[in-house]
Each structure stands twice: as C-alpha cells, then as structure tokens.
Design an enzyme around this catalytic site. Structure first.
Site, PDB file in Angstrom:
ATOM      1  N   GLY A 164       0.825  -1.204   0.000  1.00 26.43           N
ATOM      2  CA  GLY A 164       0.000   0.000   0.000  1.00 26.43           C
ATOM      3  C   GLY A 164       0.856   1.249   0.000  1.00 26.43           C
TER       4      GLY A 164
ATOM      5  N   PRO B 269       2.557   4.949   1.163  1.00 27.93           N
ATOM      6  CG  PRO B 269       4.411   6.201   0.545  1.00 27.93           C
ATOM      7  CD  PRO B 269       3.121   5.694   0.018  1.00 27.93           C
TER       8      PRO B 269
ATOM      9  CB  THR C 228       5.444  -0.305  10.054  1.00 29.59           C
ATOM     10  OG1 THR C 228       6.143  -0.194   8.808  1.00 29.59           O
ATOM     11  CG2 THR C 228       6.421  -0.731  11.134  1.00 29.59           C
TER      12      THR C 228
ATOM     13  CB  SER D 123      -6.941   4.918 -16.554  1.00 32.97           C
ATOM     14  OG  SER D 123      -6.119   5.887 -15.953  1.00 32.97           O
TER      15      SER D 123
ATOM     16  CE  LYS E  25      -7.869   5.857 -12.167  1.00 35.46           C
ATOM     17  NZ  LYS E  25      -7.855   5.062 -13.405  1.00 35.46           N
TER      18      LYS E  25
END
Length: 785
Positions: free
Chosen positions: A365, A367, A372, A688, A731
């Site tokens: 995924g 940041p 973590t 896209s 989106k």
C-alpha cells in the site's frame, strides 16, 4: 566330529563309595582345584559334619537353578567332583567357610537318603589315556588359546604357564583350563560332565574362542575409554599449566583459561546439536593456544560470543486468541476492514494447524497507511517479540547472509543480528520496504532472501559468518511494500499479497480525532482542555495541507498546530486556544493545495478525467484545440509513452468511424490538433485516460460541448472497446471531492464498486460502458447519424 583312532569305553570306573553330598549354587569345581567357599544351609552343614566324622570326603555338585533354596535330586546335576575337606572355619551369621581339595570327577549312581542331608552312591570317572594326532592337535590349540586368554585377563603366572605346558593328559588339560576359565554355569558343567576326551577338548576350545572374541571387544572398548580419559586428563593438566604460567606472567586472573571455562559453561547450558557443539568447542579451545592480546584472539572471542548469545532454544509462549487479536487490531487501527479480516483468518488457520508453514504475508500500500503498525499489532496479539529490518536501498548480499570470517571486520548478517536482538527464536520479523532492494556487483539481496522466506529451507539457514545452521522455521515473517511491480518474481511467489489501500476523507477525520490528535497533545504536554478544534477545521487540514493516501503528513500538520498552541499558552498565558477554518492559516501558513469544485457550462474539447496517484485519486482536465494546418498532433503536459499512445489510438478510432460520426474523412490532413493535460510540471502516464482523450477529440471535431459535472476513466482500443483500469476507489473519491456526480467507468470495473463507502456511492451516478460508442451516447446523447 572325528572318531578317535582307538575305540575304548569312554567311562572308566574305579571303586564305589557312599558319601555325603553338598549342592553348590553358582560354582563348578574341577579336579586338582584347591578352593574355599561358604556353606550356610542346614543340610550342607550336616553333610560337612558327617564327612568330618568319616574320612573327610564329600561330593560337591552344582544345582541347576540358583534360586532353589531346598533342592531335590532332580534339581542337581548328575556329574560332580569328590573333594577332601582340609579346613573348617565358623563365620558370623551361621556360616561355615570350607577349604577343600578336589580329587576327581564322580557320577552319582543313587541317592541313598535326603534327610538330614544328602547321601549318595558315586562312581569315580577317571582320566582316559587317549593319544593320537587329533588329540595332540586339539591339545596344542587349547593350550595356545588358553595362554592367550590368561594373558588378556592378566592371570598369567609362572606356575600356571609352566603347569599348562607340562600336562600330557587331555582330561587333565581340560580340567586345568576349566578351573581357570570364567564361563556360565551351564557351559562349565558341559565341560565337566563330557566323558569323551576329544569331545571335551573340542568343547573347551569352542568356549575359549568365544571368550577370546568377547575379551577382544572388551579390550577395544576399554582402550577407547582410557584414551578418552587420558586425553581429558592431559588437556586438564595442560590447561592448568597454561593457567599457572599466565598467572606468573601477570596476564590476569587465569588469562584465557578463565574465559574458556566461562564460555564452556554457557555452551553446555545450550541444547545444541552435536556437530554445532563440537565446532563451537573447537573455537573456544583455540583461545588457549592464542596469546590473549592478539588480534586473532579478539576475532575468535567475538565469534564465540555471537554464537553463545543467539536464542538457540529460547521461545516466547505464543497465545492465539482471535477475540483478543480483533480487539487489538480495532484499537490500534481505524478502518482497514479487509486487511484486519485477512490477518484474523491467518491467525485462525495458524491456531488450528499449529504450524507456520503457510504463506508469508506481504502488506502492499501507499506510504503512511499503517503497514508497519499492523505488523506490530499482530506481534502484540500473538505475544511474540517484534523485530524489524528495513530493506530499502539494500544492495549488498552480505547484509542478509553476513561476511565470511576471512574478511577483516566480518560480522553476521542482519537476519542473525535481529534474531539476537529479539532474544527469541519465534519473533514476528518485519521485512520493511521489500520492494526497494537493488543489486550491484556485491550480489543480489533478493536472491539471498529466498532461503529466508522459504518454509521448506529456512530451518537450516546458514549465515556466512557463523557457518552454522540456524532454525528460522518458527519465525513469523511479514513484509511491506509500496508496489509489487519491483519485487522479483521468485520472491513475490513466496508471499501472499494483502492490499492496504489509502484512506478516504471521512476515515482520515476519524483517525485524526481518535488517534493522531490525542497522541500529539500528549507528546506536546497539552491537555484536551487547552485546544478547541472542530471537525470542519480538521477537514480543511486534510484537504488543503495534505495530499496523501496515508496520514503521516496529517500527523505532522497536527503536530505543527500543537507546537503553535503550546507557544501561545506559554508566551501569552492562555488557558485555551481555538483553531477554526478562519484562522487556520495562522497555525499552518497558506494553503498548499486546492480542490476546485468543477463548475461552469459545458465546453467543447474540455473533458474531466480521473487519475490515480501514489497519494490517492485526483481529477485531471484534458483540453483539445484545433487550428488549420497540415495534420500534426501535439501532445503536451509531460505525458508518458502510454498516454501518448492512447491519444493516437483515439485519433485512429475517430478516423475509422468518421463516416458514422458525420465527420470530414480528410479532417486529419487539414487540421493541426493540440492536446494538453495540466498540470504541466507533473509527469503523467497510464492507459486509463484513453476514453477521456478520445471524448475530448470527438467533442473538438464535432463541435459538441461536454458537460462539466461528468468525469470518466477507462482504456480504449483501436476498435473502440473499453478495457478495465485500476484505482477505482481512489478515482471515485476524487470525483466526489471535486463535486462531480456523473461518472463513467469500464463495465468490468463494476465489481470494484463494493469497496466504495455507501454514503458516497449514493451521491454518485455511475455509468458502466464496454465500448466507446456507449461513452459517446452517454456524453452527447447519441451522436451517430
């Protein structure tokens, strides 16, 4: 068996006597023996007394079963010996010690009485003079074997050796051997009661050979034990000498010897395999041979300490409680429902199967979304130690496997280092940023990780520095990455991907109010009563001061607000500071980003597209204009190759359908078309935008305006098919944020709508399309002839 040369009667009988009998337990007597033994049974003592009143002679015969206390005639062997009692001695405990001289063998003919003692009629069995070549050969073999036997048993005396050499009679030889040969009772009795001299010799030789083989085996074992003891005593003696010499030289308390003893004690406390223990012992003993101040001693000592400090058999007790795990995950993380459910599924399977040979979890995924911290929560839920290793920028294979000890300054790899730090052989081990490894001339770290992450191989992971197999099979490995595109395929194959998507505005608001703001208030010494900040203000911070999928920048902005509030409280002695949308710039400065609401009339050649970025979704306006010219196509806005190809595919599609759309077939010859995608400073790429570019070109060429409350995304082919794309959730959230209500997406992306929050989906009108003709029909209300 060979027959003797001269046929004779095997039993030569002498006079017949009636004598008292003493049954013996565990003792066989042969002629010519002088021996003493203890008598304690009443019958035996009375037999002795009777013998002493007569001619001091008694018959001594072994009983068959030692456990029988009161033997009957059937419990006593039929062949024994006649003996003369030489001495009697009363002993404590109603015992009588008897000294006898054995005369010759006898055969029991009849039991005359059994009470108060045994009295029997016996016949003497006298030696037979049989002399032939076979007898001489057998006697020589028996004599040599017996001499070898007495040498091995260390019973060789000059009298015995001279006596054995001077015997000519086979029976006398067998009797002497039998008297000095330690055999089982049955075997000694077998020799005693055998009548034929040659057969007696053969049996005696057979038993001698067997005993010699056993003695050789015993001697080998004894030699090995003595050599080992001698070696240990020698080592001990030498170590003591070294210790005394070092003390005399003033090299400390025992020098290396004290260290060696300390290391050995630690080593023997560890439950290590024999081959590992032997190798470490050898390294420890090296310290006694190396001067304590030398560099080599330091290298060996460092190696030994590394080995002894590793958690070879230290484990934390694991508790898999799914309810507790769910509580911990929900407490530590807001949203991320699918991720948490997948983690709980993994833990449930782990509890049922009771083994770790499952997939390695890889959290993928953007940041700042909490990858973590999810791993930390899993470790907390399981009760395991937590170890983290960052792989970002790693390009040296030795970082994983360690350096060989031949190199100066060699150390173990970071896998072993982190295992030592964890202090447990079953921690949760987080391999962070696994997608950011690289390789150069120093090796490929990704290939070195293959062994670490393979459940079939990592039970014998061997670090180059240790050169010992270390078991990683009980370690729970979790990895994180921002994208899977840069992870090598063999490594990716060992992991199960769990997508950790970004947060929507509503989720960020909840995370800020429930987690981030209380944490920052505590870090800055503030109380909840010191600050007043509304949800609307936090929304402004999210929209105008951060642009990310995670919440890391949001936390930094909240920390900045707390710092300003702390300064005002200290400097101006305020009790409470209010932050609202009107004064937010006082705390955070001018707004960094803008989210313009898409408004205005329909325009020709201007279409709203939807784009995915690493920090979430965004709207993308695509502009197209035309000028008289020679048919050139200009594409600007830092477009990548894929976007440029999408624009060309759109032009080709429109040209192929020019007649159907009532366009001039030669339009591409007479017009120069310029297509631009703001913002020009930001690179853009991806397929896209295909239908968006084609719609802008179609609007430009047909002079038909495009509604501005409409946005679209999808890949186009030359034949006008609309293909699915990624990032639908991000989106649609970007379209909602920009105030756009009508959306066009590919038909095959309809399944992705399940991930959109229901309250947002209700405010949008979603159109799914599978061809460009459907797009044109929705946008322009039907544009074919």
């Amino acid at each position: 068996m060979n027959k003797p040369d001269t046929q004779i009667n095997p039993i030569h009988l002498d006079k017949i006597d009636e004598l008292p009998l003493i049954p013996l337990r565990g003792l066989i007597l042969f002629p010519e023996m002088i021996i003493h033994f203890d008598v304690g049974r009443d019958k035996s003592i009375k037999a002795l007394e009777a013998a002493m009143t007569l001619n001091q002679e008694v018959v001594l015969v072994a009983q068959k079963d030692l456990e029988v206390e009161d033997p009957k005639p059937e419990d006593i062997y039929p062949i024994g010996t006649r003996a003369t009692v030489k001495q009697l001695l009363k002993m404590p405990g109603n015992l009588t010690r008897v000294l006898v001289e054995v005369q010759n063998r006898v055969k029991i003919e009849e039991y005359l009485s059994q009470e108060p003692y045994f009295e029997v009629k016996v016949e003497d069995v006298l030696p037979m003079p049989v002399q032939n070549k076979e007898t001489k050969a057998l006697m020589r073999m028996v004599r040599q074997a017996f001499l070898e036997y007495i040498n091995l048993t260390r019973k060789a005396t000059p009298d015995l050796m001279m006596g054995i050499e001077g015997i000519d009679s086979p029976d006398e030889l067998v009797d002497m051997v039998g008297a000095n040969l330690l055999l089982e009772i049955e075997e000694s009795q077998d020799i005693l009661q055998e009548m034929h001299p040659i057969t007696r010799l053969e049996k005696t030789y057979e038993y001698l050979v067997k005993e010699l083989e056993l003695l050789e085996i015993e001697k080998d074992i004894d030699d090995k034990v003595k050599n080992q003891m001698d070696k240990q005593q020698k080592e001990y003696f030498l170590r003591e000498q070294i210790r005394v010499i070092q003390e005399e030289l003033g090299e400390g308390h025992g020098g290396a010897t004290g260290i060696v003893e300390t290391y050995l004690k630690k080593l023997y406390k560890l439950n290590l395999a024999d081959d590992i223990k032997k190798k470490v012992e050898d390294e420890i003993f090296k310290l006694n041979k190396i001067p304590s101040g030398s560099s080599e001693a330091g290298v060996v000592q460092t190696y030994v300490e590394w080995v002894l400090d590793l958690p070879w058999n230290k484990e934390t007790k694991e508790t898999i409680d799914i309810k507790k795990a769910r509580e911990i995950l929900d407490k530590d993380h807001y949203a991320l429902y699918k991720v948490k459910e997948r983690v709980l599924e993994y833990l449930a399977v782990l509890k049922l199967s009771n083994q770790l040979k499952g997939p390695i979890l890889c959290l993928v995924g953007p940041p700042g979304v909490g990858k973590t911290s999810i791993a930390k929560s899993i470790a907390k839920a399981l009760g395991r130690k937590f170890a983290r290793m960052s792989l970002g920028g790693m390009r040296d294979e030795a970082e994983i496997r360690g350096h060989r000890r031949t190199y100066v300054g060699a150390i173990p790899g970071r896998i072993i280092y982190n295992m030592k730090q964890a202090g447990s052989r079953n921690p949760l081990f987080l391999l962070d940023e696994i997608d950011k490894m690289s390789q150069d001339f120093r090796g490929d770290p990704a290939s070195a990780l293959l062994e670490v992450l393979d459940p079939e191989q990592n039970s014998t992971f061997t670090d180059n520095y240790l050169e010992l197999p270390f078991d990683l099979s009980k370690v729970m490995f979790v990895t994180t990455a921002n994208t899977v595109s840069t992870i090598p395929r063999p490594l990716l194959d060992r992991m199960e991907i769990i997508e950790v998507s970004g947060y929507i505005e509503e989720e960020k608001l909840n995370i800020a109010t429930k987690y981030l703001l209380p944490k920052q208030l505590k870090n800055h010494g503030l109380k909840k009563s010191n600050i007043s900040i509304s949800d609307e203000t936090i929304r402004d911070v999210i929209n105008y001061y951060t642009r990310e999928s995670g919440v890391r920048e949001l936390e930094r902005q909240l920390a900045r607000i707390c710092r300003v509030v702390a300064k005002e409280i200290v400097e101006e002695d305020k009790k409470r500071v209010t932050i609202n949308p009107k004064n937010i710039e006082k705390f955070l400065g001018l707004k960094k980003f803008r989210y313009e609401k898409v408004e205005g009339e329909a325009e020709i050649g201007l279409v709203n597209g939807l784009a995915w970025t690493s920090v979430g979704g965004d709207t993308l306006q695509i502009e197209a204009v035309s000028m008289p010219g020679k048919g050139t196509l200009d594409l600007t806005g830092q477009l990548g190759d894929v976007m440029k190809e999408s624009a060309k595919a759109g032009i080709s599609y429109i040209r192929s359908k020019a007649a159907e759309f009532d366009l001039d077939p030669d339009f591409y010859k007479n017009l120069d078309i310029h297509l631009h995608v703001p913002e020009g400073a930001i690179p853009k790429d991806g397929p896209s935008a295909g239908i968006t570019m084609t719609t802008a070109l179609f609007s430009l060429l047909t002079k038909k305006p495009v509604p501005q409350n409409l946005a679209m995304t999808g890949e186009i082919t030359l034949r006008g098919r609309v293909l699915p794309i990624g990032g639908v959730k991000e989106k649609l959230l970007a379209a909602h944020r920009a105030g756009i209500t009508n959306i066009i997406i590919p038909k095959e992306n309809e399944k992705d709508l399940e991930e959109i929050p229901g309250d947002i989906l209700e405010k949008l009108t979603i159109n799914t399309v599978s061809s460009m003709e459907e797009v044109i029909k929705i946008v322009f209300g039907g544009s074919k002839k």
